[in-house]
Design a protein around this motif. Structure first.
Motif, PDB file in Angstrom:
ATOM      1  N   PRO A 152       0.833  -1.207   0.000  1.00  0.00           N
ATOM      2  CA  PRO A 152       0.000   0.000   0.000  1.00  0.00           C
ATOM      3  C   PRO A 152       0.866   1.255   0.000  1.00  0.00           C
ATOM      4  O   PRO A 152       1.939   1.277   0.616  1.00  0.00           O
ATOM      5  CB  PRO A 152      -0.797  -0.106   1.305  1.00  0.00           C
ATOM      6  CG  PRO A 152      -0.107  -1.120   2.152  1.00  0.00           C
ATOM      7  CD  PRO A 152       0.834  -1.914   1.300  1.00  0.00           C
ATOM      8  N   VAL A 153       0.413   2.264  -0.709  1.00  0.00           N
ATOM      9  CA  VAL A 153       1.090   3.568  -0.734  1.00  0.00           C
ATOM     10  C   VAL A 153       0.039   4.671  -0.808  1.00  0.00           C
ATOM     11  O   VAL A 153      -1.106   4.439  -1.174  1.00  0.00           O
ATOM     12  CB  VAL A 153       2.029   3.730  -1.959  1.00  0.00           C
ATOM     13  CG1 VAL A 153       3.184   2.742  -1.927  1.00  0.00           C
ATOM     14  CG2 VAL A 153       1.244   3.603  -3.263  1.00  0.00           C
TER      15      VAL A 153
ATOM     16  N   ARG B  30       9.657  -3.966  -5.955  1.00  0.00           N
ATOM     17  CA  ARG B  30      10.717  -4.977  -5.968  1.00  0.00           C
ATOM     18  C   ARG B  30      11.330  -5.103  -4.582  1.00  0.00           C
ATOM     19  O   ARG B  30      11.484  -4.094  -3.867  1.00  0.00           O
ATOM     20  CB  ARG B  30      11.805  -4.602  -6.971  1.00  0.00           C
ATOM     21  CG  ARG B  30      12.805  -5.736  -7.243  1.00  0.00           C
ATOM     22  CD  ARG B  30      14.050  -5.261  -7.967  1.00  0.00           C
ATOM     23  NE  ARG B  30      13.785  -4.567  -9.207  1.00  0.00           N
ATOM     24  CZ  ARG B  30      13.728  -5.148 -10.403  1.00  0.00           C
ATOM     25  NH1 ARG B  30      13.934  -6.439 -10.521  1.00  0.00           N
ATOM     26  NH2 ARG B  30      13.479  -4.434 -11.488  1.00  0.00           N
ATOM     27  N   TYR B  31      11.707  -6.321  -4.210  1.00  0.00           N
ATOM     28  CA  TYR B  31      12.351  -6.574  -2.934  1.00  0.00           C
ATOM     29  C   TYR B  31      13.603  -7.410  -3.147  1.00  0.00           C
ATOM     30  O   TYR B  31      13.774  -8.054  -4.185  1.00  0.00           O
ATOM     31  CB  TYR B  31      11.396  -7.339  -1.996  1.00  0.00           C
ATOM     32  CG  TYR B  31      10.473  -6.426  -1.214  1.00  0.00           C
ATOM     33  CD1 TYR B  31       9.359  -5.835  -1.810  1.00  0.00           C
ATOM     34  CD2 TYR B  31      10.721  -6.133   0.138  1.00  0.00           C
ATOM     35  CE1 TYR B  31       8.516  -4.989  -1.106  1.00  0.00           C
ATOM     36  CE2 TYR B  31       9.881  -5.289   0.861  1.00  0.00           C
ATOM     37  CZ  TYR B  31       8.790  -4.717   0.231  1.00  0.00           C
ATOM     38  OH  TYR B  31       7.966  -3.882   0.943  1.00  0.00           O
TER      39      TYR B  31
ATOM     40  N   ASN C 116      12.631  -0.222  -8.360  1.00  0.00           N
ATOM     41  CA  ASN C 116      11.852  -0.887  -9.411  1.00  0.00           C
ATOM     42  C   ASN C 116      12.508  -0.751 -10.780  1.00  0.00           C
ATOM     43  O   ASN C 116      12.418  -1.651 -11.606  1.00  0.00           O
ATOM     44  CB  ASN C 116      10.434  -0.285  -9.490  1.00  0.00           C
ATOM     45  CG  ASN C 116       9.457  -0.938  -8.522  1.00  0.00           C
ATOM     46  OD1 ASN C 116       9.817  -1.882  -7.807  1.00  0.00           O
ATOM     47  ND2 ASN C 116       8.241  -0.442  -8.489  1.00  0.00           N
ATOM     48  N   LEU C 117      13.160   0.394 -11.001  1.00  0.00           N
ATOM     49  CA  LEU C 117      13.654   0.730 -12.339  1.00  0.00           C
ATOM     50  C   LEU C 117      15.148   0.974 -12.316  1.00  0.00           C
ATOM     51  O   LEU C 117      15.689   1.457 -11.318  1.00  0.00           O
ATOM     52  CB  LEU C 117      12.965   2.000 -12.849  1.00  0.00           C
ATOM     53  CG  LEU C 117      11.440   1.987 -12.900  1.00  0.00           C
ATOM     54  CD1 LEU C 117      10.933   3.339 -13.381  1.00  0.00           C
ATOM     55  CD2 LEU C 117      10.946   0.878 -13.808  1.00  0.00           C
TER      56      LEU C 117
ATOM     57  N   ASP D  26       9.065   5.058  -8.008  1.00  0.00           N
ATOM     58  CA  ASP D  26       8.166   5.276  -6.885  1.00  0.00           C
ATOM     59  C   ASP D  26       7.005   4.293  -6.813  1.00  0.00           C
ATOM     60  O   ASP D  26       6.103   4.469  -6.010  1.00  0.00           O
ATOM     61  CB  ASP D  26       7.640   6.713  -6.940  1.00  0.00           C
ATOM     62  CG  ASP D  26       7.226   7.096  -8.357  1.00  0.00           C
ATOM     63  OD1 ASP D  26       6.996   6.176  -9.172  1.00  0.00           O
ATOM     64  OD2 ASP D  26       7.157   8.299  -8.643  1.00  0.00           O
ATOM     65  N   GLY D  27       6.996   3.279  -7.668  1.00  0.00           N
ATOM     66  CA  GLY D  27       5.976   2.244  -7.530  1.00  0.00           C
ATOM     67  C   GLY D  27       5.087   2.057  -8.754  1.00  0.00           C
ATOM     68  O   GLY D  27       4.481   0.997  -8.917  1.00  0.00           O
TER      69      GLY D  27
END
Lengths: 308, 308, 308
Positions: B36-37, B68-69, B79-80, B88-89
């Protein structure tokens, strides 16, 4: 087309990374102005297929279009070659060139009706940012914001990757009203050794008020009647402007998309393509957008192939 | 990208009908969670072109995105790759692989905000039904319905027919809310011997509330600013999510579609394509959806090519 | 398909500009009627994915469809080959031919429900204006305006440029109501030496009332369940009718567009394409339009690949 076609010197345009212009390349000068006009979307006042009448109160409006001029914006001239459609302001000048040519579009804003800024933004050709014609506050210059009474010269180059047909349109702060009002036209760039077609039809799909127009007109009897003879090389230059996707269809004819036969093709806003065939099917045919509601709202016309 | 790239053994994956993996093929492990964000579509609060302000009350909302984790979902990661957009998601992790690779996406649902099921459905790659990630009652399994707190591993293979860029997205019972809320990202599969580009830009066209977003942002100044230098190999990964068709356009540049020059291209929901060019045109350019209403609602950004 | 396949004489069809028909070319006779039916868009009354029920009062309506008949319109016959979908009137007869064939479609208007004119307009094939089937007052003839109880024979030729799959549909004065009501079908023209596929699935995306239908049905459990076995040559014939653009997607499979891999493809009104693959992926898969609102409104179905 009115163009001063001087043979370009064989100099490398080094800073831009271009190699030498090919032998025989031209510098083509085109003079264009934004001019106010009164426009009637349905001049004959009716939808012949549905048998519905439309009153001028619904179909006439004031707008601004691109008009070709002679050198120095002295005299207005034809926008289109004979046989390419109605020569009344929508579309703007058909700008023809060949791969390797340089194009100088001298633009003057004569919009005394709305007193708005205008511009020209060209697809498909190479140019520096100062010829981009798009307005974004903080980074763009006068090319994207030509005030009434002012002029700008757009400096374009037709590269091998420019072969084909392309839109141009207003990209100034007034672009949305201007595009809805008909400020668009096409570039037609052919290969260095590619022949001109015998017929070149300019087809612009655009919503206009509550109608769906071809070159600014709605319904059979108002939209352009394109004509050809058997044996002629026929070229269709097709594009869309606005906010909707369309499907271009011609009755009784087919073409090839990368080798695959087609007779209907999607075209979205600012997409463009050209189709060529050697005509051999006499008859009176329909061409239209195949989106049903668009056909109903006028996006349909007639293509006549007459025996000589 | 965080991926454990072990050389795969040359064994035939017989049951699936695949021949032997090519020499040098990797098994790539990717760890992803749904998190969640709080999201702001217009962080700077304004549409610079139209000069309109937008209050946070219209532009901020709670949602769930892919993040990503590191291995075992220990730490959140980028992520990028740097230079590919805002990290930022939206979009989710750019999952890169090469033809012949196997990909293991370890997914964990950390949606504590809505407490909804989620999933990942991948385009373009080969998988068995248990890695489809789509929910249909009566025939699909847990892959399409990963409950909060649960995990699933999607097992994918990049075949020669997987070369290109592809969407992935939620396909669980909550897919419509989730896709509208930004649960999507891209796979980028390059040929076995194809080089990585110098720049890879991920462009996702998606409606978001009453805005039209690129990577979840609206209007110049909020959408990603992509940058490159002359001489670099630049790649655009473009896709759409939602219910509308778009036309992708970059100013001052062209590419080839099966040999035919283009600078504008239709992209409908879940369609995707990649465009590559060797950059040579310095300037500050616009990239945008050419659907007029979409431009007006924010689907436009800046691409800067700076001289070194 | 019911077709009288007589070997055509090797005569030049001179006036039309055609060269001699190829050896083995056939003249295929097809008998079709427009017949009234009662249609249920959601026969099982539910949307299985969303768990919503739909009452027959929302989903049943009277309409007119194309139905294949035996010679002389004596007996109704199957529209589709076994395995190609539900044989219930939408789509109309799958008209198969090979490049070089001539096709004679004998059409009879049996519309006693609405007592409307109807017609057949064919894409992709060659014909003279008298077989165009389109109504425009002042220039078209009876081919585009077949009154109730009357007949017309459409004379078509499959050229090399006709290879592929194509729509046909009503183009009479009632075309808009008729197309919305399901008066459409497909032509499938294969190359002279191209094999028939083992499975041929006809997929027509069309809005229907407030639903989005595939072959006139909405939601999994109502839309066609297509089936195949591993090893079979599978062909999808895809087209759209109406006023909207769609994106065709099949889970777990890919194809090539002029060499470039794809698994999702835009199809606008009257556009059509065929996709072929050799099946090798057992499972129960979804096929659907990827426009979100269209999926929600029913444009989704199941494709089952069963191990023998």
């Amino acid at each position: 087309m009115r163009a001063v076609a001087a043979t370009a010197a064989l100099i490398a345009i080094g800073a831009a990374g271009l190699s030498a212009a090919p032998a025989g390349a031209a510098v083509r000068h085109v003079w264009v102005a934004a001019v106010p006009v009164s426009w009637n979307i349905v001049p004959n006042g009716r939808d012949a297929i549905m048998g519905v009448r439309h009153d001028p109160s619904e179909t006439v409006f004031g707008t601004v279009v691109y008009r070709r001029y002679s050198r120095g914006w002295k005299h207005p001239m034809r926008n289109l070659p004979p046989g390419s459609g109605d020569d009344d302001g929508m579309p703007g000048p058909l700008i023809r060139a060949r791969v390797g040519d340089r194009i100088r579009v001298h633009f003057k804003n004569l919009d005394t009706r709305f007193d708005r800024s205008h511009s020209m933004h060209f697809h498909g050709v190479r140019y520096k940012p100062s010829s981009d014609g798009a307005y974004v506050p903080g980074f763009s210059g006068d090319d994207g914001d030509v005030k009434p009474g002012k002029t700008w010269t757009y400096r374009l180059t037709a590269l091998p990757s420019s072969a084909g047909v392309w839109p141009y349109h207003d990209h100034s702060p007034s672009m949305h009203e201007s595009i809805d009002g008909g400020m668009w036209g096409m570039l037609s760039i052919r290969g260095r050794h590619e022949p001109l077609p015998d017929r070149e039809f300019v087809v612009v799909f655009a919503p206009m008020g509550r109608f769906q127009s071809i070159d600014g007109r709605a319904f059979v009897g108002n939209t352009p009647v394109f004509t050809a003879f058997p044996g002629q090389l026929v070229q269709w230059d097709v594009m869309a402007m606005g906010s909707e996707h369309h499907t271009f269809h011609v009755h009784g004819h087919r073409w090839r998309e990368h080798g695959v036969p087609a007779d209907t093709k999607t075209v979205g806003p600012a997409e463009s393509f050209r189709i060529r065939w050697r005509e051999r099917d006499p008859g009176t045919w329909l061409y239209h957008c195949h989106v049903e509601t668009h056909m109903e709202q006028g996006m349909i016309g007639i293509y006549q192939v007459k025996r000589r």
